[in-house]
Design a protein around this motif. Sequence first.
Motif, mmCIF file in Angstrom:
data_model
loop_
_atom_site.group_PDB
_atom_site.id
_atom_site.type_symbol
_atom_site.label_atom_id
_atom_site.label_comp_id
_atom_site.label_asym_id
_atom_site.label_seq_id
_atom_site.Cartn_x
_atom_site.Cartn_y
_atom_site.Cartn_z
ATOM 1 N N GLU A 19 -36.407 -18.709 -16.992
ATOM 2 C CA GLU A 19 -37.166 -19.243 -15.863
ATOM 3 C C GLU A 19 -37.869 -20.541 -16.257
ATOM 4 O O GLU A 19 -37.883 -21.513 -15.492
ATOM 5 C CB GLU A 19 -38.191 -18.191 -15.443
ATOM 6 N N THR A 58 -30.165 -8.223 -21.358
ATOM 7 C CA THR A 58 -31.341 -7.450 -20.949
ATOM 8 C C THR A 58 -32.546 -7.756 -21.841
ATOM 9 O O THR A 58 -33.510 -7.001 -21.870
ATOM 10 C CB THR A 58 -31.053 -5.939 -21.004
ATOM 11 N N CYS A 59 -32.476 -8.881 -22.534
ATOM 12 C CA CYS A 59 -33.606 -9.292 -23.378
ATOM 13 C C CYS A 59 -34.683 -9.904 -22.490
ATOM 14 O O CYS A 59 -34.482 -10.936 -21.859
ATOM 15 C CB CYS A 59 -33.128 -10.305 -24.417
ATOM 16 N N GLY A 60 -35.827 -9.242 -22.412
ATOM 17 C CA GLY A 60 -36.900 -9.694 -21.531
ATOM 18 C C GLY A 60 -37.377 -11.084 -21.888
ATOM 19 O O GLY A 60 -37.633 -11.925 -21.018
ATOM 20 N N THR A 61 -37.506 -11.340 -23.173
ATOM 21 C CA THR A 61 -37.957 -12.657 -23.623
ATOM 22 C C THR A 61 -37.005 -13.734 -23.114
ATOM 23 O O THR A 61 -37.425 -14.776 -22.603
ATOM 24 C CB THR A 61 -37.997 -12.697 -25.163
ATOM 25 N N LEU A 101 -35.048 -13.569 -20.527
ATOM 26 C CA LEU A 101 -35.089 -13.678 -19.067
ATOM 27 C C LEU A 101 -36.281 -14.502 -18.580
ATOM 28 O O LEU A 101 -36.142 -15.318 -17.671
ATOM 29 C CB LEU A 101 -35.111 -12.276 -18.436
ATOM 30 N N VAL A 102 -37.439 -14.312 -19.196
ATOM 31 C CA VAL A 102 -38.572 -15.124 -18.753
ATOM 32 C C VAL A 102 -38.416 -16.578 -19.206
ATOM 33 O O VAL A 102 -38.778 -17.497 -18.486
ATOM 34 C CB VAL A 102 -39.933 -14.554 -19.224
ATOM 35 N N MET A 103 -37.838 -16.750 -20.373
ATOM 36 C CA MET A 103 -37.673 -18.121 -20.860
ATOM 37 C C MET A 103 -36.607 -18.874 -20.060
ATOM 38 O O MET A 103 -36.660 -20.088 -19.937
ATOM 39 C CB MET A 103 -37.330 -18.122 -22.345
#
Lengths: 153, 153
Positions: B117, B108-111, B113-115
């Motif tokens: 992508e 659930t680490c947002g960083t 998850l975007v990385m």
Amino acid sequence: MISRKTKYALQALGCLAEHASGEPMLIADLAERERIPRKYLEAILVALRKGGVLTSRAGRGGGYQLAAPAGEITLARVVAILDGDIAPLPCLADTNPVRCDECADLDTCGTRLVMLEVKRTVSATLDGLTLADLVERARDARARRRGTPDFSI
Amino acid sequence: MISRKTKYALQALGCLAEHASGEPMLIADLAERERIPRKYLEAILVALRKGGVLTSRAGRGGGYQLAAPAGEITLARVVAILDGDIAPLPCLADTNPVRCDECADLDTCGTRLVMLEVKRTVSATLDGLTLADLVERARDARARRRGTPDFSI
DNA sequence: TAAAAGTCTATCGATATTATAGACATATTT
DNA sequence: AAATATGTCTATAATATCGATAGACTTTTA
């Protein structure tokens, strides 16, 4: 590969973006919550402020805040501030490009041409992602794990 | 940012791909033509051979050749051999991922998850490019500069 | 004006990268 | 089999970068 510096920055910014009230947050709090070395975070936040992504207030009741809505701060911008150009090759940097001295001809270097394509792809992706996305995906992931969609609570 | 090592590798491979005849090329020739430190190039070629991209023959008349048609050797493969995973974060590496100890929760680490992508985008791009593309673009660029399309000669 | 907060400069150590040197092994030609 | 041309391996050095830390300094607000 982004630097740990940039990773720390994204975590701190994500934390600020989630911090609903407009109240400024203290470096010490950010450092503790995200488990980032305090003094190191300090330097990162200063860079972000100079880059226009954060504002700060000294004195009692001071701290750091986002300088704009989370949806308007792109990852491209954050990465550029901390890691500089994301150019896959020095000769492809936007600011201060350095031509390789082994390259006779910049414009017809095949390696450079294909890497230019990679660079464009990365730039486009980072431009299309904002802090709001970062926060949203973390939230979605948490909700998904609980087995309940976020909006049904 | 790809390493200089990988850049050298792409230049040398491009050179081999252009080298029309199937004849093996000597390290010394490759080093001179691409202006790469000879001994350094040596190490790079060994890695590429072990990675299955090149074959070599010792002795007189020996040298290096591509192990497959240029169109079948992707940049992704070359980068993986020399720079290893292109993961933008250590916790996103395919082989031997290392979780950041400051992250309480990987999923659930947002960083992250975007990385993830970003990583997918880069991988897709590198998978879609081959040595043949590299050679072709360099050729096109040369032709374009001469003001005459390549096929009209 | 004192306390709370951010700002700046310097420095250190670890690690990875780039580069080089030289001894060694292998294959081909004669 | 000898000579020569070639690739392979190991060790090492120079350099650059990154991550981290310490401490003195400045600014703001109650």
